[in-house]
Design a protein around this motif. Sequence first.
Motif, short mmCIF file in Angstrom:
data_model
loop_
_atom_site.label_atom_id
_atom_site.label_comp_id
_atom_site.label_asym_id
_atom_site.label_seq_id
_atom_site.Cartn_x
_atom_site.Cartn_y
_atom_site.Cartn_z
N VAL A 109 10.93 5.13 2.06
CA VAL A 109 12.27 4.65 1.71
C VAL A 109 12.93 3.94 2.88
CG1 VAL A 109 14.62 5.42 1.20
CG2 VAL A 109 12.72 6.28 -0.16
N MET A 110 12.87 4.56 4.06
CA MET A 110 13.52 3.96 5.22
C MET A 110 12.85 2.66 5.62
SD MET A 110 14.68 7.21 7.57
CE MET A 110 15.51 6.11 8.73
N ALA A 111 11.52 2.60 5.50
CA ALA A 111 10.81 1.36 5.85
C ALA A 111 11.20 0.22 4.91
CB ALA A 111 9.30 1.60 5.80
N ALA A 112 11.33 0.51 3.62
CA ALA A 112 11.72 -0.52 2.67
C ALA A 112 13.13 -1.03 2.95
CB ALA A 112 11.62 0.02 1.25
N LEU A 113 14.04 -0.10 3.24
CA LEU A 113 15.40 -0.50 3.56
C LEU A 113 15.45 -1.27 4.88
CD1 LEU A 113 17.26 2.77 2.53
CD2 LEU A 113 17.47 0.54 1.41
N ALA A 114 14.63 -0.87 5.84
CA ALA A 114 14.60 -1.57 7.13
C ALA A 114 14.11 -3.00 6.97
CB ALA A 114 13.72 -0.81 8.12
N ARG A 115 13.12 -3.21 6.11
CA ARG A 115 12.64 -4.58 5.88
C ARG A 115 13.74 -5.44 5.27
NH1 ARG A 115 7.73 -1.70 4.87
NH2 ARG A 115 8.20 -1.42 2.66
N ARG A 116 14.52 -4.85 4.35
CA ARG A 116 15.63 -5.59 3.77
C ARG A 116 16.67 -5.92 4.84
NH1 ARG A 116 16.30 -9.19 0.45
NH2 ARG A 116 17.49 -10.05 2.17
N ASP A 144 0.85 -1.19 0.00
CA ASP A 144 0.00 0.00 0.00
C ASP A 144 0.88 1.24 0.00
OD1 ASP A 144 -2.06 1.79 0.19
OD2 ASP A 144 -2.33 1.52 2.36
N GLY A 145 1.18 1.75 -1.18
CA GLY A 145 2.03 2.93 -1.25
C GLY A 145 2.88 2.92 -2.49
N PRO A 146 3.74 3.91 -2.64
CA PRO A 146 4.58 3.97 -3.83
C PRO A 146 5.58 2.83 -3.89
CG PRO A 146 5.27 5.60 -2.22
CD PRO A 146 3.98 5.03 -1.72
N GLU A 147 5.93 2.45 -5.10
CA GLU A 147 6.89 1.38 -5.32
C GLU A 147 8.29 1.83 -4.89
OE1 GLU A 147 8.35 -1.46 -9.04
OE2 GLU A 147 7.60 0.57 -9.42
N GLY A 176 31.09 -1.25 2.16
CA GLY A 176 30.42 -1.68 3.37
C GLY A 176 30.09 -3.15 3.29
N PRO A 177 29.74 -3.77 4.42
CA PRO A 177 29.48 -5.21 4.43
C PRO A 177 28.36 -5.66 3.50
CG PRO A 177 29.83 -4.38 6.65
CD PRO A 177 29.72 -3.18 5.77
N SER A 178 27.20 -4.98 3.54
CA SER A 178 26.06 -5.34 2.70
C SER A 178 25.27 -4.08 2.42
CB SER A 178 25.17 -6.38 3.40
OG SER A 178 24.05 -6.72 2.61
N VAL A 179 25.45 -3.51 1.24
CA VAL A 179 24.89 -2.19 0.92
C VAL A 179 23.68 -2.32 0.00
CG1 VAL A 179 25.40 0.08 -0.07
CG2 VAL A 179 27.18 -1.17 1.15
N TRP A 180 22.66 -1.52 0.29
CA TRP A 180 21.44 -1.47 -0.52
C TRP A 180 21.10 -0.02 -0.84
CZ3 TRP A 180 19.23 -5.70 -2.59
CH2 TRP A 180 19.55 -6.94 -2.03
N PHE A 181 20.64 0.19 -2.08
CA PHE A 181 20.19 1.51 -2.52
C PHE A 181 18.70 1.44 -2.85
CE2 PHE A 181 24.70 1.31 -3.46
CZ PHE A 181 25.16 2.54 -2.98
N ALA A 182 17.94 2.40 -2.33
CA ALA A 182 16.49 2.43 -2.55
C ALA A 182 16.13 3.60 -3.45
CB ALA A 182 15.75 2.56 -1.21
N THR A 183 15.18 3.37 -4.34
CA THR A 183 14.71 4.41 -5.25
C THR A 183 13.19 4.36 -5.36
OG1 THR A 183 16.73 4.30 -6.59
CG2 THR A 183 14.80 5.32 -7.60
N VAL A 184 12.54 5.51 -5.16
CA VAL A 184 11.12 5.65 -5.47
C VAL A 184 11.05 6.33 -6.83
CG1 VAL A 184 8.93 6.70 -4.83
CG2 VAL A 184 10.45 5.84 -3.05
N PRO A 185 10.58 5.63 -7.87
CA PRO A 185 10.55 6.23 -9.21
C PRO A 185 9.70 7.50 -9.23
CG PRO A 185 10.19 3.86 -9.32
CD PRO A 185 10.11 4.23 -7.88
N GLY A 186 10.16 8.46 -10.03
CA GLY A 186 9.43 9.71 -10.18
C GLY A 186 9.12 9.99 -11.63
N ASP A 187 8.74 11.21 -11.93
CA ASP A 187 8.40 11.59 -13.29
C ASP A 187 9.66 11.89 -14.10
OD1 ASP A 187 5.72 11.42 -12.60
OD2 ASP A 187 5.65 13.51 -11.93
N GLY A 188 9.64 11.55 -15.37
CA GLY A 188 10.73 11.89 -16.26
C GLY A 188 12.03 11.18 -15.96
N GLY A 189 11.96 10.05 -15.26
CA GLY A 189 13.17 9.29 -14.97
C GLY A 189 13.95 9.76 -13.77
N SER A 190 13.55 10.86 -13.16
CA SER A 190 14.23 11.37 -11.96
C SER A 190 13.54 10.82 -10.72
CB SER A 190 14.21 12.89 -11.94
OG SER A 190 14.85 13.39 -10.78
#
Length: 339
Positions: A284-291, A202-205, A236-250
């Motif tokens: 963003v933080m919630a998604a990274l926290a779940r990972r 429930d929320g943005p991808e 770092g030991p295990s690094v993850w990058f999170a992105t919420v897609p926006g308009d125009g590729g940004s």
Amino acid sequence: MEISAAGRLVVRITAADVGKRVSVRSLTQPGVTEGKFTDTVGVLTSWDAGVLAITRKDGESVRVAETALVAGKVVPAAPARRRGPAVSYAELAPVLARGWPPVESERLGGWELRAAAGFTRRANSVLPSGDPGLPLDAALDVVREWYAARGLPAYVQTATGGEGTQEALCAELEARGWVREVTAEVWVGATAPVADRTDPADGPEVLLAREADAAWLGRYQRKGVDEAARAVLGGGPSVWFATVPGDGGSPAAIGRCVVDGRWAGFAAVEVDPARRRQGLATVVMAALARRALAEGASAAWLQVERDNAGARALYERLGFVAHHAYHHHRAPTGEAADR
């Protein structure tokens, strides 16, 4: 424990509940119908090959055979602890350092000289973790020469406000003319409450990746990211990058998390100015926290500058509290350096 209308214990969790906080009861000897039980409460981090892995709030991972389950259910997330996880500066300092590593480093006794072509003070400063093995003035001379050889200003990172921190070293540096330029704080909290702040259905991808792509770097506030910056961000030991897609590729929002044992470190949480106050930083933080929970991290840390009121308010809502402050002292120049 979950009890049916018939008065029997019931297992009401499945592999689909990975990432959620659960309470289970299991037999101490799988397959033995009459025996002692043990109860485990924590985050269900995996359910593979007939074995459940549950990470308790103290960071311990408990493995439970599926055949030993007697009862189980999903339970509400534990409330965020106002004091944060119990941790000493001695435990936390190396975790922070590994979470934002330099490109090159060299030991000077108990000090680590770090450099990354000038990308952030954290990666281009001395981290003192003990005695440098030389009198202080001689050690500082070595520091200045080491950074000068790389065309960088000499910085020493110090910490205050916690057991084992470096108040005395701060005073010695300032007495020698070293200038305190930046002060920030390290905050700590629990990972599970952050993960529970949003429902991924429930929320943005939110897209998670192991490397920062061009779009992510385009949203990152530090411009002109070069090879050294990429090395720090991806280190770092295990690094993850999170992105919420926006308009125009940004991207509408981005974030970074590094998992190191029981610790998850959050950084680079950025939101498109036009999309602020929409809860995207929390998403963003919630998604990274779940990972991070899936990798067994029960505690979390982040760094925030004292004048960043918006970020501090967000982190307070997520259950983080201040642990200690850190400072960057810059070597004096001109007449001050000759004193």
